[in-house]
Enzyme design. Sequence first.
Site, PDB file in Angstrom:
ATOM      1  N   SER A  24       0.806  -1.220   0.000  1.00  0.00           N
ATOM      2  CA  SER A  24       0.000   0.000   0.000  1.00  0.00           C
ATOM      3  C   SER A  24       0.841   1.273   0.000  1.00  0.00           C
ATOM      4  CB  SER A  24      -0.955  -0.003   1.197  1.00  0.00           C
ATOM      5  OG  SER A  24      -1.956  -0.979   1.022  1.00  0.00           O
ATOM      6  N   SER A  69      -6.017  -2.372   8.899  1.00  0.00           N
ATOM      7  CA  SER A  69      -6.056  -3.775   8.492  1.00  0.00           C
ATOM      8  C   SER A  69      -5.953  -4.665   9.728  1.00  0.00           C
ATOM      9  CB  SER A  69      -4.932  -4.068   7.490  1.00  0.00           C
ATOM     10  OG  SER A  69      -5.154  -5.313   6.849  1.00  0.00           O
ATOM     11  N   LYS A  73      -9.738  -4.133  12.235  1.00  0.00           N
ATOM     12  CA  LYS A  73     -10.858  -3.645  11.435  1.00  0.00           C
ATOM     13  C   LYS A  73     -12.167  -3.516  12.217  1.00  0.00           C
ATOM     14  CE  LYS A  73      -9.104  -5.110   6.945  1.00  0.00           C
ATOM     15  NZ  LYS A  73      -9.393  -5.848   5.698  1.00  0.00           N
ATOM     16  N   GLY A 135     -13.584 -12.538   9.380  1.00  0.00           N
ATOM     17  CA  GLY A 135     -13.011 -11.355  10.002  1.00  0.00           C
ATOM     18  C   GLY A 135     -13.445 -10.122   9.232  1.00  0.00           C
ATOM     19  N   GLY A 136     -12.687  -9.043   9.346  1.00  0.00           N
ATOM     20  CA  GLY A 136     -13.060  -7.802   8.688  1.00  0.00           C
ATOM     21  C   GLY A 136     -13.166  -7.920   7.180  1.00  0.00           C
ATOM     22  N   ALA A 137     -12.158  -8.506   6.536  1.00  0.00           N
ATOM     23  CA  ALA A 137     -12.182  -8.642   5.081  1.00  0.00           C
ATOM     24  C   ALA A 137     -13.244  -9.628   4.633  1.00  0.00           C
ATOM     25  CB  ALA A 137     -10.809  -9.070   4.569  1.00  0.00           C
ATOM     26  N   THR A 234      -7.211 -13.901  -0.699  1.00  0.00           N
ATOM     27  CA  THR A 234      -7.040 -12.478  -0.406  1.00  0.00           C
ATOM     28  C   THR A 234      -5.594 -12.120  -0.061  1.00  0.00           C
ATOM     29  OG1 THR A 234      -7.696 -12.827   1.904  1.00  0.00           O
ATOM     30  CG2 THR A 234      -9.420 -12.188   0.351  1.00  0.00           C
TER      31      THR A 234
END
Length: 290
Positions: A24, A69, A73, A135-137, A234
Site C-alpha cells: 500500500s 487492516s 478492522k 473477520g473484517g475482510a 485475499t
Amino acid sequence: MKDRIDGHTILIGLMAYPIRHSMSPTMHNSAFAKLGLNNAYLAFEIDNKKLPGAINAIRTLGMRGSNISMPNKQKVIPLLDKLDPVAELIGAVNTVVNDDGVLTGYTTDGTGFMKSLADEGVDIGGQKMTLAGAGGAGTAIGIQAALDGVKDISVFNIHDQTWENAERMVKIINDKTNCQAKLFDLAEKKTFKAEIAGSMIYCDATGVGMKPLADKTLVSDPSWFRPEMIVFDTVYAPRTTKLMRVAQQAGVKHVLNGLGMMLEQGAEAFKLWTGKDMPIDYIRELLFKE
C-alpha cells in the site's frame, strides 16, 4: 519522495500488525507523486493494544486519515466518531477519514473484491460462493457479494472470537439481501469439500497463506477444485500462495491473489482522502510488474 515532502505535506497512515509486507505505501505514494499531491503514506505496526493511541494521533497530528487492516478492522469502530452506512452494516472498517477532527470509518474491501473480479472479466452474479473466514475482510466480501447479486454463500469459520461476527454476517445477508447464506464450522471437512464442489467461486479471506502461515492452506487436495471455477486468495504476499498452487494443479482457469483487490480497495480509499481518482492503470502496471 524527498523531493515532495515539505512543511505542508499531509500524512496518511496504514495501521495493522504485521504490516511491513504491505504494498500500500508503494501504491499510494506513487499515485500521489503521479498526480502531484502533497501527501505521504506510511505504514505503522499497530496491534489492538496500541490502536486507541494511534487513532487519537490521527486527530492530534492532523493526519488526513488511515487505512486499517488486521487485527484492527472491528476494534477500531468504537474509537471513531461516525460510520459510513455500508461500514455500519458490515461491522468493519478499513479506511478512516479525518475531517477537521471528526473521524469517519468506511470499508472498501468488499467493493475492491468485486471490482477485482470484474477486472478479470469474471461475473459471479447469480452464482454460489464458498467463503472461508469471517473477520473484517471476509465480512466485507460476503456482504458486498450478496448485495451485488451472488445467490448463495456458504461461510466457514473456526470457533474463535470471530464466530459471533460470522453469525451476524450470515443474519445480515439473509435479512437484508436476496442472497441465502449458511454458516459452518471449518472443522467440518466433509461439508467444506461438498460446499466448494457446488460453488462457482471459493474465496479464502483468512490469514492462512501469509507469514507466519505461508506454508499452510485450508485446501490441500487439488481434487476439491474444478477447472471452470474461480479460486481467490485475499493474500498477496507471497504472490503465489500454497492455496493458489493447489488450484493451479487442478487446472483452475481463474486463480487470483489479493493484489487486484488491494489495488481496487486502495483506489476507493484514495478518492475518499483526496477527492481524486487514482491513476489506476499506471499503478496496476507498477504493482503487477514488481
